[in-house]
Design a protein around this motif. Structure first.
Motif, mmCIF file in Angstrom:
data_model
loop_
_atom_site.group_PDB
_atom_site.id
_atom_site.type_symbol
_atom_site.label_atom_id
_atom_site.label_comp_id
_atom_site.label_asym_id
_atom_site.label_seq_id
_atom_site.Cartn_x
_atom_site.Cartn_y
_atom_site.Cartn_z
ATOM 1 N N LEU A 31 31.966 42.051 37.960
ATOM 2 C CA LEU A 31 32.298 40.637 37.787
ATOM 3 C C LEU A 31 31.381 39.760 38.636
ATOM 4 O O LEU A 31 30.919 38.701 38.185
ATOM 5 C CB LEU A 31 33.753 40.401 38.166
ATOM 6 C CG LEU A 31 34.259 38.956 38.062
ATOM 7 C CD1 LEU A 31 34.111 38.440 36.642
ATOM 8 C CD2 LEU A 31 35.713 38.859 38.518
ATOM 9 N N GLY A 32 31.092 40.191 39.857
ATOM 10 C CA GLY A 32 30.218 39.419 40.728
ATOM 11 C C GLY A 32 28.771 39.432 40.297
ATOM 12 O O GLY A 32 27.989 38.579 40.724
ATOM 13 N N CYS A 33 28.405 40.395 39.449
ATOM 14 C CA CYS A 33 27.008 40.519 39.013
ATOM 15 C C CYS A 33 26.744 39.756 37.727
ATOM 16 O O CYS A 33 25.760 39.022 37.629
ATOM 17 C CB CYS A 33 26.645 41.992 38.842
ATOM 18 S SG CYS A 33 24.981 42.264 38.203
ATOM 19 N N MET A 34 27.596 39.946 36.699
ATOM 20 C CA MET A 34 27.286 39.373 35.392
ATOM 21 C C MET A 34 28.436 38.573 34.782
ATOM 22 O O MET A 34 28.431 38.276 33.600
ATOM 23 C CB MET A 34 26.855 40.470 34.416
ATOM 24 C CG MET A 34 27.745 41.717 34.377
ATOM 25 S SD MET A 34 29.275 41.575 33.440
ATOM 26 C CE MET A 34 28.625 41.385 31.793
ATOM 27 N N GLY A 35 29.417 38.198 35.591
ATOM 28 C CA GLY A 35 30.538 37.435 35.054
ATOM 29 C C GLY A 35 30.134 36.039 34.615
ATOM 30 O O GLY A 35 29.500 35.305 35.374
ATOM 31 N N SER A 36 30.510 35.662 33.397
ATOM 32 C CA SER A 36 30.227 34.332 32.889
ATOM 33 C C SER A 36 31.294 33.361 33.393
ATOM 34 O O SER A 36 32.275 33.757 34.029
ATOM 35 C CB SER A 36 30.208 34.353 31.365
ATOM 36 O OG SER A 36 31.477 34.708 30.863
ATOM 37 N N SER A 37 31.113 32.076 33.086
ATOM 38 C CA SER A 37 32.085 31.087 33.545
ATOM 39 C C SER A 37 33.461 31.343 32.932
ATOM 40 O O SER A 37 34.489 31.174 33.602
ATOM 41 C CB SER A 37 31.601 29.678 33.186
ATOM 42 O OG SER A 37 31.354 29.561 31.800
ATOM 43 N N GLU A 38 33.504 31.805 31.645
ATOM 44 C CA GLU A 38 34.793 32.109 31.015
ATOM 45 C C GLU A 38 35.491 33.272 31.705
ATOM 46 O O GLU A 38 36.699 33.220 31.990
ATOM 47 C CB GLU A 38 34.593 32.426 29.536
ATOM 48 C CG GLU A 38 34.112 31.248 28.696
ATOM 49 C CD GLU A 38 32.603 31.105 28.735
ATOM 50 O OE1 GLU A 38 31.957 31.889 29.476
ATOM 51 O OE2 GLU A 38 32.064 30.216 28.046
ATOM 52 N N MET A 39 34.728 34.335 31.988
ATOM 53 C CA MET A 39 35.315 35.485 32.683
ATOM 54 C C MET A 39 35.795 35.095 34.074
ATOM 55 O O MET A 39 36.864 35.537 34.526
ATOM 56 C CB MET A 39 34.298 36.624 32.769
ATOM 57 C CG MET A 39 33.950 37.264 31.427
ATOM 58 S SD MET A 39 32.662 38.517 31.579
ATOM 59 C CE MET A 39 33.451 39.701 32.658
ATOM 60 N N CYS A 40 34.990 34.265 34.766
ATOM 61 C CA CYS A 40 35.370 33.879 36.126
ATOM 62 C C CYS A 40 36.674 33.070 36.129
ATOM 63 O O CYS A 40 37.519 33.253 37.018
ATOM 64 C CB CYS A 40 34.238 33.072 36.766
ATOM 65 S SG CYS A 40 32.754 34.053 37.126
ATOM 66 N N ARG A 41 36.841 32.180 35.157
ATOM 67 C CA ARG A 41 38.080 31.410 35.088
ATOM 68 C C ARG A 41 39.277 32.327 34.829
ATOM 69 O O ARG A 41 40.353 32.158 35.413
ATOM 70 C CB ARG A 41 37.977 30.377 33.971
ATOM 71 C CG ARG A 41 37.096 29.196 34.290
ATOM 72 C CD ARG A 41 37.137 28.163 33.180
ATOM 73 N NE ARG A 41 36.196 27.080 33.411
ATOM 74 C CZ ARG A 41 36.456 26.016 34.156
ATOM 75 N NH1 ARG A 41 37.642 25.912 34.740
ATOM 76 N NH2 ARG A 41 35.565 25.068 34.319
ATOM 77 N N ASP A 42 39.079 33.330 33.946
ATOM 78 C CA ASP A 42 40.191 34.215 33.588
ATOM 79 C C ASP A 42 40.589 35.141 34.731
ATOM 80 O O ASP A 42 41.773 35.523 34.847
ATOM 81 C CB ASP A 42 39.811 35.045 32.355
ATOM 82 C CG ASP A 42 39.645 34.175 31.110
ATOM 83 O OD1 ASP A 42 40.198 33.060 31.097
ATOM 84 O OD2 ASP A 42 38.952 34.609 30.167
ATOM 85 N N LEU A 43 39.630 35.538 35.559
ATOM 86 C CA LEU A 43 39.894 36.576 36.564
ATOM 87 C C LEU A 43 39.916 36.042 37.986
ATOM 88 O O LEU A 43 40.039 36.822 38.935
ATOM 89 C CB LEU A 43 38.821 37.674 36.449
ATOM 90 C CG LEU A 43 38.718 38.352 35.073
ATOM 91 C CD1 LEU A 43 37.545 39.316 35.050
ATOM 92 C CD2 LEU A 43 40.012 39.101 34.744
ATOM 93 N N ALA A 44 39.802 34.713 38.174
ATOM 94 C CA ALA A 44 39.754 34.161 39.532
ATOM 95 C C ALA A 44 41.034 34.441 40.298
ATOM 96 O O ALA A 44 41.007 34.729 41.511
ATOM 97 C CB ALA A 44 39.498 32.655 39.457
ATOM 98 N N SER A 45 42.172 34.391 39.649
ATOM 99 C CA SER A 45 43.439 34.612 40.367
ATOM 100 C C SER A 45 43.533 36.034 40.893
ATOM 101 O O SER A 45 44.046 36.268 41.998
ATOM 102 C CB SER A 45 44.622 34.300 39.438
ATOM 103 O OG SER A 45 44.574 35.114 38.268
ATOM 104 N N GLU A 46 43.041 37.028 40.117
ATOM 105 C CA GLU A 46 43.050 38.410 40.603
ATOM 106 C C GLU A 46 42.143 38.580 41.816
ATOM 107 O O GLU A 46 42.498 39.271 42.783
ATOM 108 C CB GLU A 46 42.598 39.375 39.490
ATOM 109 C CG GLU A 46 43.656 39.711 38.464
ATOM 110 C CD GLU A 46 43.915 38.584 37.486
ATOM 111 O OE1 GLU A 46 43.113 37.621 37.466
ATOM 112 O OE2 GLU A 46 44.917 38.646 36.741
ATOM 113 N N VAL A 47 40.976 37.927 41.786
ATOM 114 C CA VAL A 47 40.063 38.024 42.933
ATOM 115 C C VAL A 47 40.684 37.358 44.157
ATOM 116 O O VAL A 47 40.599 37.885 45.284
ATOM 117 C CB VAL A 47 38.703 37.382 42.576
ATOM 118 C CG1 VAL A 47 37.785 37.357 43.796
ATOM 119 C CG2 VAL A 47 38.045 38.135 41.429
ATOM 120 N N GLU A 48 41.316 36.223 43.959
ATOM 121 C CA GLU A 48 41.949 35.529 45.080
ATOM 122 C C GLU A 48 43.069 36.379 45.683
ATOM 123 O O GLU A 48 43.272 36.394 46.904
ATOM 124 C CB GLU A 48 42.480 34.184 44.567
ATOM 125 C CG GLU A 48 42.888 33.223 45.681
ATOM 126 C CD GLU A 48 44.361 33.357 46.027
ATOM 127 O OE1 GLU A 48 44.742 32.947 47.140
ATOM 128 O OE2 GLU A 48 45.123 33.883 45.185
#
Length: 788
Positions: free
Chosen positions: A126-143
């Motif tokens: 995710l940190g290497c090739m995550g797009s803006s859509e992926m980042c929005r969807d998975l930000a809560s899990e990372v937090e």
């Protein structure tokens, strides 16, 4: 079907290939077998085939047909399959391809996995090739993972959070509370990631700086603990305790301390401890010291701390590593404006860097040396710079001569010293001086009435020694023509006078005329000097007449015209010759600076003078065609006429557009408009409209240069929509002097009968710091009053 080759077996086969054709044959054969396994949905060897495909991808061969297989491996429950699948996703997928969105659910599942290695794989991907859509969807899990107690997961999660903020700056507030918690960690990897996260938040959302400044005491304490902790084998690099973390903390402190005195006061003591306790014998220690210096320079630090920073840079100048010396010179160049006295203490060390064999170090040392010149150091610095001028590489000579001229003009202790300095530069590097050097020296000599005898004798001696330096020869011939009577008198109190006969003077001038090294402009100076001597010589007037008549049939049109006109003076207007060839009066420097390129300074005759070759030439038709081709993408672009030379007095009817209106005068006091400001070069437009013809707009383009080096070969071109008519007049020069010492101006006339909004496309071509530069820009922000 036989099992596929292992990865190491494929690598061995490829390395045994003796030609590129054999390698391609091996790759093609293996790709065919891999495709066969993929079609058969062979899950047993899928990870092996994808691994081989990734190796081929690293060699530059196409491997896109393995993208879907990577997704299947990621969905597999096996760790060995996930490892290859995630690696393949990072190499073969990116956000430009829709396929990358298919792994969002798999990453989300793996982020919640109980195995830390699988969580780590998902975070890395995710940190290497995550797009803006992926980042929005998975930000809560990372937090959520940032709050875990596992340092391994937390370290990867914070780096993933940095990527998410870069892609989606709106999510900054989500990760802001985690910063304070992360700074309490003891793991250096987590602390390093925390500083990166804070820096990214500061860059994306400057509004949160006040909240992050509350963490400055914690950051300062962490830095102090690292510095004072002593040797730590786990984090030591060349005997320096974790230089990577120290550098990152210093960088975030630099950001937080800018324009904030409270935060800066908290940092001062610790920065002083870092500066004094860091080992300078190791490159890692030098990196920390450099970051410390940058931090001290950028924050509101105490004056004593800034002196300490300058002293650190002074020690860097003594380092054997040329990269460290270059970094130190660059940093001192930034500091010299604010801490001039502190930098002056290291003047001798800086001057020693002029002797460095590396050209890049020489150039930076030269810039810094010019910045250190003032009224008290000008004599010593000029000696050093003139010695450097003799031995420096040709690429630097032009910048060196230009800097010496500017410094001598600004800080000259006396006119004699000023003249001697310029003459010395012309003797050593006459071919590298800027275009206006001859005119400026002539003006300086003309204004020094008490030094005419001294100057003409010095120049005559220099001319007897060497006639290859053309600017020096031009000044010398001009002075001999103007002050030849004082040369022949041999009376000079400043130096031992030399005895020169009339024949000696004419011999050296004829030598210049016939030398193959003389430029056409130099021959023109010499011929005019000989003509002027006809009124200053008691004998040999007939010899002057013969020399002039010989050049009446010269193949050079300039010399031929001069000779024909001078012959006419002898034959038809001899009674006027003495009056016409009197000494030139002292010109106003501002006027001479504007018209220098349009008339030669070496003549007082009434004949019209030609512009020396190479000065203020109008752009060639091919250049205008290039501009039109550049502007061809705009349907409304109109032809740009080739600028024509203008006369010294521009009347209302002297140009085509001038026929349409009366002389210009300020209409509505329009404010000036800056249309270009880049790399130290600034172009400002000022506007005037004729009172009787509102459709005509006169634009004066003023070009200034704030850098330490002159801008040469400057060409300004413009185009407007086809409903407008544009005419460019000749510029005042093609060289923009350094340090804003003067401006180049050019008149642009625009006829806008339909009163349409004004737009203009500009193309700039020039040479700067030894490189050619071409810039294109569009100006559409003209005030409405310029076209309404």
């Amino acid at each position: 079907m036989l099992p596929p080759l292992r990865v190491h077996e494929l690598i061995r086969m490829i390395r045994t290939a003796k030609t590129q054709a054999q390698e391609r044959e091996i790759i093609q054969k293996e790709c065919a077998e891999i495709r066969s396994f993929f079609r058969e949905e062979d899950g047993l060897y899928r990870h092996r085939n994808v691994a081989k495909l990734l190796y081929m991808h690293m060699l530059g061969y196409p491997a896109h047909f393995g993208q879907m297989e990577c997704l299947k491996l990621i969905a597999s429950p096996k760790f060995s399959d996930k490892r290859i699948g995630y690696l393949g996703a990072m190499l073969l997928l990116d956000e430009r391809q829709d396929a990358h969105l298919l792994i969002t659910n798999s990453i989300k599942t793996d982020l919640n996995n109980s195995t830390q290695q699988i969580q780590g794989l998902a975070l890395c991907t995710l940190g290497c090739m995550g797009s803006s859509e992926m980042c929005r969807d998975l930000a809560s899990e990372v937090e959520h993972l940032l709050q875990t107690s596992n340092s391994y997961i937390k370290k990867k999660a914070v780096l993933c959070a940095v990527h998410i903020i870069r892609k989606v700056p709106d999510l900054t507030e989500m990760f802001l509370p985690a910063c304070k918690q992360l700074l309490t960690e003891r793991n250096h990897g987590v602390l390093h990631g925390a500083t990166l996260l804070m820096m990214e938040i500061c860059l994306c959302s400057p509004s949160v700086l006040p909240q992050l400044r509350k963490l400055v005491p914690q950051l300062v304490q962490k830095l102090k603990n690292i510095v004072m902790s002593g040797y730590s084998p786990e984090h030591s690099v060349s005997g320096v305790s974790d230089p990577f973390l120290q550098v990152q903390i210093l960088r975030i402190l630099r950001i937080l301390g800018q324009n904030d005195e409270t935060s800066s006061d908290v940092m001062n003591d610790t920065l002083a401890q870092v500066a004094t306790n860091t080992d300078t014998n190791r490159n890692a220690g030098n990196a920390i010291l450099y970051e410390t210096v940058l931090t001290i320079m950028d924050i509101k630090s105490a004056s004593g701390l800034r002196v300490l920073a300058v002293n650190i840079l002074g020690r860097f100048l003594l380092n054997n590593d040329k990269n460290i010396r270059y970094v130190a010179l660059t940093s001192l160049l930034k500091l010299v404006q604010t801490d001039h006295t502190a930098v002056q203490r290291h003047r001798s060390t800086i001057v020693d860097c002029l002797k460095d064999p590396d050209a890049s170090v020489n150039r930076k040392a030269l810039e810094l040396s010019f910045a250190l010149v003032n009224a008290s150091t000008v004599r010593g610095m000029m000696k050093e710079l003139q010695q450097f001028l003799e031995r420096c590489v040709p690429e630097i000579k032009a910048d060196c001569t230009s800097g010496i001229f500017l410094a001598a003009e600004k800080y000259a202790p006396s006119r004699r010293w000023h003249i001697d300095t310029i003459m010395e530069v012309l003797t050593k590097a006459g071919g590298y001086v800027r275009d206006d050097a001859v005119a400026n020296l002539i003006h300086l000599i003309s204004s020094a009435d008490d030094l005419h005898a001294y100057t003409v004798q010095k120049l005559y001696s220099a001319l007897m020694t060497d006639i290859s330096q053309q600017p020096l020869v031009q000044v010398a011939t001009w002075c001999i023509g103007e002050y030849g009577d004082q040369l022949l008198d041999g009376s000079c109190e400043e130096i031992q006078p030399i005895q020169v006969s009339e024949d000696d003077v004419l011999d050296i001038l004829e030598k210049v005329l016939h030398s193959h090294m003389s430029l056409p402009a130099t021959r023109a100076y010499a011929l005019t000097a000989i003509m002027k001597l006809s009124t200053r010589l008691r004998e040999n007037v007939d010899r002057v007449r013969r020399v002039v008549s010989i050049f009446g049939s010269c193949s050079d049109l300039e010399l031929q015209q001069r000779a024909v006109e001078y012959n006419a003076l002898f034959k038809k207007y001899d009674h006027m010759r003495r009056a016409l060839l009197e000494k030139m009066p002292l010109l106003d420097k501002a006027l001479s600076g504007q018209n220098e390129e349009r008339r030669s300074p070496d003549t007082g005759a009434g004949s019209p003078e030609k512009k020396p070759a190479g000065q203020n030439d109008a752009p060639e038709p091919s250049q205008v065609a290039d501009l039109l081709n550049l502007l061809g993408a705009l349907d409304d672009s109109s032809p740009v006429p080739v600028p024509q030379p203008v006369t010294e007095v521009l009347s209302a009817g002297s140009t085509l557009l001038g026929l349409l209106g009366a002389p210009s005068k300020p209409a509505d006091m329009l404010p000036p408009l800056t249309v270009y400001n880049k790399n130290g070069l600034q172009i400002t437009f000022t506007f005037q409209r004729p009172a009787t013809n509102p459709a005509l707009l006169n634009i004066t383009a003023s070009v200034t240069n704030s850098t330490a080096a002159d801008v040469s070969d400057f060409i300004f071109q413009a185009a407007v929509p086809k409903t407008l008519h544009l005419q460019l007049q000749a510029p005042s020069g093609n060289m923009v002097p350094a340090l804003n010492s003067s401006a180049v101006t050019q008149l642009i006339q625009v006829l806008n009968p339909q009163k349409v909004p004004l737009k203009m496309r500009l193309r700039l071509t020039y040479s700067h710091f030894g490189g050619a530069v071409q810039e294109v820009c569009e100006v559409s922000s003209f005030p409405p009053a310029t076209w309404e």
